[in-house]
Every structure is written in structure tokens, then in C-alpha cells.
Scaffold this motif. Structure first.
Motif, mmCIF file in Angstrom:
data_model
loop_
_atom_site.group_PDB
_atom_site.id
_atom_site.type_symbol
_atom_site.label_atom_id
_atom_site.label_comp_id
_atom_site.label_asym_id
_atom_site.label_seq_id
_atom_site.Cartn_x
_atom_site.Cartn_y
_atom_site.Cartn_z
ATOM 1 N N VAL A 139 -11.405 -7.252 40.628
ATOM 2 C CA VAL A 139 -12.468 -6.783 41.665
ATOM 3 C C VAL A 139 -13.587 -7.931 41.126
ATOM 4 O O VAL A 139 -14.224 -7.823 39.871
ATOM 5 C CB VAL A 139 -13.029 -5.579 41.514
ATOM 6 C CG1 VAL A 139 -14.245 -5.372 42.048
ATOM 7 C CG2 VAL A 139 -11.894 -4.662 41.936
ATOM 8 N N ALA A 140 -13.971 -8.872 41.982
ATOM 9 C CA ALA A 140 -15.052 -9.865 41.494
ATOM 10 C C ALA A 140 -16.042 -9.855 42.332
ATOM 11 O O ALA A 140 -16.237 -9.646 43.339
ATOM 12 C CB ALA A 140 -14.282 -11.410 41.777
ATOM 13 N N GLU A 141 -17.457 -10.290 41.693
ATOM 14 C CA GLU A 141 -18.592 -10.536 42.504
ATOM 15 C C GLU A 141 -18.510 -11.657 43.346
ATOM 16 O O GLU A 141 -19.274 -11.418 44.564
ATOM 17 C CB GLU A 141 -19.743 -10.460 41.561
ATOM 18 C CG GLU A 141 -21.129 -10.619 42.212
ATOM 19 C CD GLU A 141 -22.161 -10.851 40.922
ATOM 20 O OE1 GLU A 141 -23.358 -10.869 41.190
ATOM 21 O OE2 GLU A 141 -21.707 -10.881 39.681
ATOM 22 N N THR B 269 -2.906 -16.307 38.095
ATOM 23 C CA THR B 269 -2.867 -16.248 39.757
ATOM 24 C C THR B 269 -2.788 -14.581 39.910
ATOM 25 O O THR B 269 -1.672 -13.957 39.399
ATOM 26 C CB THR B 269 -1.502 -16.854 40.326
ATOM 27 O OG1 THR B 269 -1.546 -18.258 40.308
ATOM 28 C CG2 THR B 269 -1.398 -16.297 41.795
ATOM 29 N N ASN B 270 -3.807 -13.887 40.592
ATOM 30 C CA ASN B 270 -3.800 -12.760 40.865
ATOM 31 C C ASN B 270 -4.528 -12.473 42.293
ATOM 32 O O ASN B 270 -5.262 -13.245 42.807
ATOM 33 C CB ASN B 270 -4.277 -11.888 39.597
ATOM 34 C CG ASN B 270 -4.055 -10.710 39.539
ATOM 35 O OD1 ASN B 270 -3.630 -9.899 40.386
ATOM 36 N ND2 ASN B 270 -3.838 -10.015 38.018
ATOM 37 N N HIS B 271 -4.389 -11.194 42.431
ATOM 38 C CA HIS B 271 -5.134 -10.893 43.946
ATOM 39 C C HIS B 271 -6.430 -10.383 43.418
ATOM 40 O O HIS B 271 -6.665 -9.628 42.537
ATOM 41 C CB HIS B 271 -4.507 -9.699 44.396
ATOM 42 C CG HIS B 271 -4.905 -8.955 45.833
ATOM 43 N ND1 HIS B 271 -5.153 -9.974 46.926
ATOM 44 C CD2 HIS B 271 -5.503 -7.763 46.095
ATOM 45 C CE1 HIS B 271 -5.771 -8.878 47.739
ATOM 46 N NE2 HIS B 271 -5.889 -7.941 47.276
ATOM 47 N N LEU B 272 -7.317 -11.038 44.141
ATOM 48 C CA LEU B 272 -8.940 -10.669 44.039
ATOM 49 C C LEU B 272 -9.679 -9.950 45.244
ATOM 50 O O LEU B 272 -9.246 -10.045 46.454
ATOM 51 C CB LEU B 272 -9.653 -12.027 43.943
ATOM 52 C CG LEU B 272 -9.661 -12.640 42.453
ATOM 53 C CD1 LEU B 272 -8.412 -13.441 42.402
ATOM 54 C CD2 LEU B 272 -10.883 -13.623 42.421
ATOM 55 N N VAL B 273 -10.546 -9.041 44.826
ATOM 56 C CA VAL B 273 -11.131 -8.393 45.824
ATOM 57 C C VAL B 273 -12.670 -8.420 45.765
ATOM 58 O O VAL B 273 -13.268 -8.396 44.729
ATOM 59 C CB VAL B 273 -10.703 -6.847 45.756
ATOM 60 C CG1 VAL B 273 -11.743 -5.714 46.758
ATOM 61 C CG2 VAL B 273 -9.359 -6.386 46.028
ATOM 62 N N LEU B 274 -13.240 -8.746 46.830
ATOM 63 C CA LEU B 274 -14.875 -8.780 46.608
ATOM 64 C C LEU B 274 -15.676 -7.498 46.724
ATOM 65 O O LEU B 274 -15.291 -6.726 47.370
ATOM 66 C CB LEU B 274 -15.142 -9.743 47.876
ATOM 67 C CG LEU B 274 -16.896 -9.987 47.926
ATOM 68 C CD1 LEU B 274 -17.241 -10.875 46.712
ATOM 69 C CD2 LEU B 274 -17.195 -10.698 49.342
ATOM 70 N N MET B 275 -16.403 -7.556 45.497
ATOM 71 C CA MET B 275 -17.470 -6.263 45.702
ATOM 72 C C MET B 275 -18.560 -6.912 45.035
ATOM 73 O O MET B 275 -18.727 -7.253 43.808
ATOM 74 C CB MET B 275 -16.726 -5.084 44.689
ATOM 75 C CG MET B 275 -17.674 -3.933 44.595
ATOM 76 S SD MET B 275 -17.113 -2.685 43.689
ATOM 77 C CE MET B 275 -17.506 -3.070 42.225
ATOM 78 N N ASN B 276 -19.770 -6.968 45.965
ATOM 79 C CA ASN B 276 -21.066 -7.234 45.514
ATOM 80 C C ASN B 276 -21.978 -6.095 45.741
ATOM 81 O O ASN B 276 -21.567 -5.033 46.287
ATOM 82 C CB ASN B 276 -21.325 -8.538 46.186
ATOM 83 C CG ASN B 276 -21.231 -8.276 47.717
ATOM 84 O OD1 ASN B 276 -21.342 -7.219 48.361
ATOM 85 N ND2 ASN B 276 -20.713 -9.374 48.616
ATOM 86 N N LYS B 277 -23.342 -6.266 45.667
ATOM 87 C CA LYS B 277 -24.322 -5.345 45.908
ATOM 88 C C LYS B 277 -24.213 -4.958 47.240
ATOM 89 O O LYS B 277 -24.835 -3.749 47.320
ATOM 90 C CB LYS B 277 -25.746 -5.677 45.203
ATOM 91 C CG LYS B 277 -25.701 -5.999 43.725
ATOM 92 C CD LYS B 277 -26.965 -6.421 43.317
ATOM 93 C CE LYS B 277 -27.160 -6.571 41.797
ATOM 94 N NZ LYS B 277 -27.061 -5.654 40.945
ATOM 95 N N ASP B 278 -23.816 -5.496 48.079
ATOM 96 C CA ASP B 278 -23.934 -5.241 49.507
ATOM 97 C C ASP B 278 -23.068 -4.133 50.018
ATOM 98 O O ASP B 278 -23.231 -3.239 50.849
ATOM 99 C CB ASP B 278 -24.148 -6.402 50.669
ATOM 100 C CG ASP B 278 -25.235 -7.308 50.356
ATOM 101 O OD1 ASP B 278 -26.256 -6.863 49.940
ATOM 102 O OD2 ASP B 278 -25.111 -8.381 50.314
ATOM 103 N N ASN B 279 -21.739 -4.397 49.298
ATOM 104 C CA ASN B 279 -20.604 -3.576 49.889
ATOM 105 C C ASN B 279 -20.025 -2.678 48.671
ATOM 106 O O ASN B 279 -18.989 -2.073 48.786
ATOM 107 C CB ASN B 279 -19.647 -4.480 50.338
ATOM 108 C CG ASN B 279 -18.741 -5.227 49.195
ATOM 109 O OD1 ASN B 279 -19.268 -5.128 48.071
ATOM 110 N ND2 ASN B 279 -17.862 -6.077 49.581
ATOM 111 N N GLU B 280 -20.989 -2.321 47.748
ATOM 112 C CA GLU B 280 -20.363 -1.689 46.495
ATOM 113 C C GLU B 280 -20.033 -0.105 46.836
ATOM 114 O O GLU B 280 -18.939 0.078 46.145
ATOM 115 C CB GLU B 280 -21.303 -1.856 45.274
ATOM 116 C CG GLU B 280 -20.945 -1.169 44.072
ATOM 117 C CD GLU B 280 -21.916 -1.328 42.859
ATOM 118 O OE1 GLU B 280 -21.563 -0.727 41.591
ATOM 119 O OE2 GLU B 280 -22.908 -1.824 43.246
#
Length: 285
Positions: free
Chosen positions: A37-39, A54-65
Motif C-alpha cells: 500500500v503506497a501513498e 516486483t510486487n502489486h501496489l495499491v494507492l492509498m492517500n489522504k483523499d481515499n484513505e
């Protein structure tokens, strides 16, 4: 490397500038968890590519936390192992992740934090200011009124104070620190810690502002502000007689010897006299 635990959230600090500051354990976890889980996915990919991960990344920032946290909790409950990273430094410290960590405890999901980079602690260790007691205040408020109110509330804070600040507001914030706290308070500005242009400068607040104004390059990049804690000086504890003796000795001796002899002659606290002398010197600068 022990086998990763299923259904576990790993908090993985990443470098604050120099990519070589990542730990071996951090790399192993980033390589072997089910997802990261990356910003900022693009930013995190720079680190992963550097170490051929190499790995699967998921976006999590302050807008969608809020929304993402619920989805991630379901994955953790299903046995998925997750690594949480921020753009730089230790996740959750002024970065997204607090809501997810809090929900993990609510749902009895194991959280495992790794030690690693943190700009505030790294700068503090090199500040030359007291580091046994300190308070971290995050970013200073962007609005002047809120910023001044916060600084004023910290005027008598005895612990060392740590802030983050933007290059766009540093000069205004320095002026407010001088006005609301103390122009003679010692402080440190650490810039671009661990990076090529790293600099650490220590001085009194009013001299620090002057130093910054002399060269714009001195406040470009990531900035950490560290301010000396308030030191209460009881002036009535040093009588005129004691002070006169000290001043006579100080004309011919070092500060340390003058304090030691004066304290011995008058049977007063050496430490109190020393602090009083330092304060007087600061006031006259």
C-alpha cells in the motif's frame, strides 16, 4: 528471514533521500508480502526498481484513505499480508495510514512496525540540542494566525520542539518564531537530510533568519525546524554581590572558571549562575 505472517499489516519505513538507507528486513518484506500500500505508486516504484522488486501496489492517500482502509481490512481478514509505505520515512507520521492502523486494532489484526528512517529523529540526533525530551508538532499551520497561536502556546515549552516546514513559508514562519517565541532561542534548520545537498545549520533565531535570507538555496527542499526548549532563569537567585564578583572574574578568566570561582566564593549554585550568565549574554547579543 522468517516466513511472513498471513493477515498482517507491516509498517515499512522507506528512505528519506538516500535509497541505500532501506533496511535488509524492509526489502525482504516488500518483496514477499502479497501487496504494498503506497501513498504514491510512481514514487514507490523508483525504490522497488532500484532493488529489483516486483510486487502489486495499491494507492492509498489522504483523499481515499477511508474507503481504501475498509477494503484492505477485508483483505487482511482473508489472510493477505500487506506492507504499508509512505513516500519517504516512517509511515503514518504525518502521512496516510492512521485510519488503517486504527481499524486493524478494532478487528484484532496484527500490526508489525519496522524501525527505519524518520527525518525528525535523524535531524534531532545531529542538532546539538537536548534530545532526551522533545515534542513533535508536524507541519506548522499555513495560515499566519493559526501559526502564531501555536507558536505562542509553545513559548514556555521546556522540551525541544520539532516542526516540518515548506520552503515556500519558511521565511514567514521564522519571523513568527522570532515574534512569538524568542529571537535569541537557539534552533537548527536541517535541509534535505541524507540527500546530496544536505545541510544542518544551528544559530539563534534572529541570526538564522538573516542567514536564510542571504541565499535562497539555504531553504530549498525538505526542511526540519528544531527549536531549543524554554529554560526558566530565576534572576533573583543571583544577587548583585554575586554578579559583581562574576563580572570582575570574567574580565580575566573564561566563563567556566569565572562561574566556578564565583560559586565557590559565595557558596551559590554553579549551574544556576552559569545559566544566568548564558541568558544575560544572549539578551545582550
Amino acid at each position: 528471514m522468517h516466513q511472513l505472517k498471513t493477515g498482517t499489516l507491516y509498517i515499512v519505513p522507506t528512505p528519506i533521500g538516500n535509497l541505500l538507507d532501506i533496511t535488509y528486513r524492509g526489502l525482504e518484506i516488500l518483496k514477499n508480502v502479497d501487496l504494498i500500500v503506497a501513498e504514491n505508486i510512481q514514487h514507490t516504484n523508483i525504490l522497488l526498481q532500484k532493488f529489483n522488486i516486483t510486487n502489486h501496489l495499491v494507492l492509498m492517500n489522504k483523499d481515499n484513505e477511508n474507503q481504501k482502509s475498509d477494503n484492505l481490512i477485508k483483505k487482511l481478514q482473508a489472510g493477505v499480508s500487506i506492507a504499508l509505505v509512505s513516500n519517504a520515512g516512517t509511515p503514518v507520521i504525518n502521512d496516510p495510514g492512521f485510519i488503517l492502523v486504527k481499524k486493524c486494532y478494532f478487528f484484532n489484526i496484527k500490526v508489525i512496525p519496522l524501525p527505519g528512517a524518520c527525518a525528525a529523529i535523524t535531524a534531532l540526533s545531529a542538532s546539538g540540542l537536548a534530545n532526551n525530551r522533545f515534542c513533535y508538532e508536524g507541519f506548522l499551520p499555513s495560515k499566519k494566525t493559526a501559526r502564531c497561536n501555536l507558536l505562542l502556546s509553545l513559548k514556555n515549552e521546556t522540551r525541544t520542539i520539532i516542526f516540518y516546514e515548506s520552503k515556500y513559508r519558511i521565511l514567514q514562519s521564522m519571523e513568527d518564531i522570532i515574534d512569538q517565541i524568542d529571537k535569541n532561542r537557539y534552533m537548527v534548520i536541517a535541509r534535505e537530510i541524507t540527500k546530496k545537498w544536505e545541510s544542518i545549520h544551528r544559530d539563534k533565531a534572529h541570526l538564522m533568519l538573516k542567514w536564510l535570507k542571504e541565499d535562497k538555496c539555504r531553504y530549498k527542499g525538505e526542511l526540519v525546524i528544531i527549536i531549543e526548549g524554554f529554560k526558566k532563569i530565576l534572576k533573583h537567585n543571583v544577587s548583585k554581590k554575586v554578579w559583581d564578583t562574576f563580572c570582575l572574574l570574567r574580565d580575566v578568566l573564561s566563563l567556566k572558571k569565572s562561574v566556578t570561582l564565583t560559586a565557590k566564593i559565595h557558596q551559590v549554585s554553579k549551574n544556576n549562575l552559569y545559566q544566568y550568565a548564558i541568558k544575560k549574554d544572549s539578551d545582550n547579543t
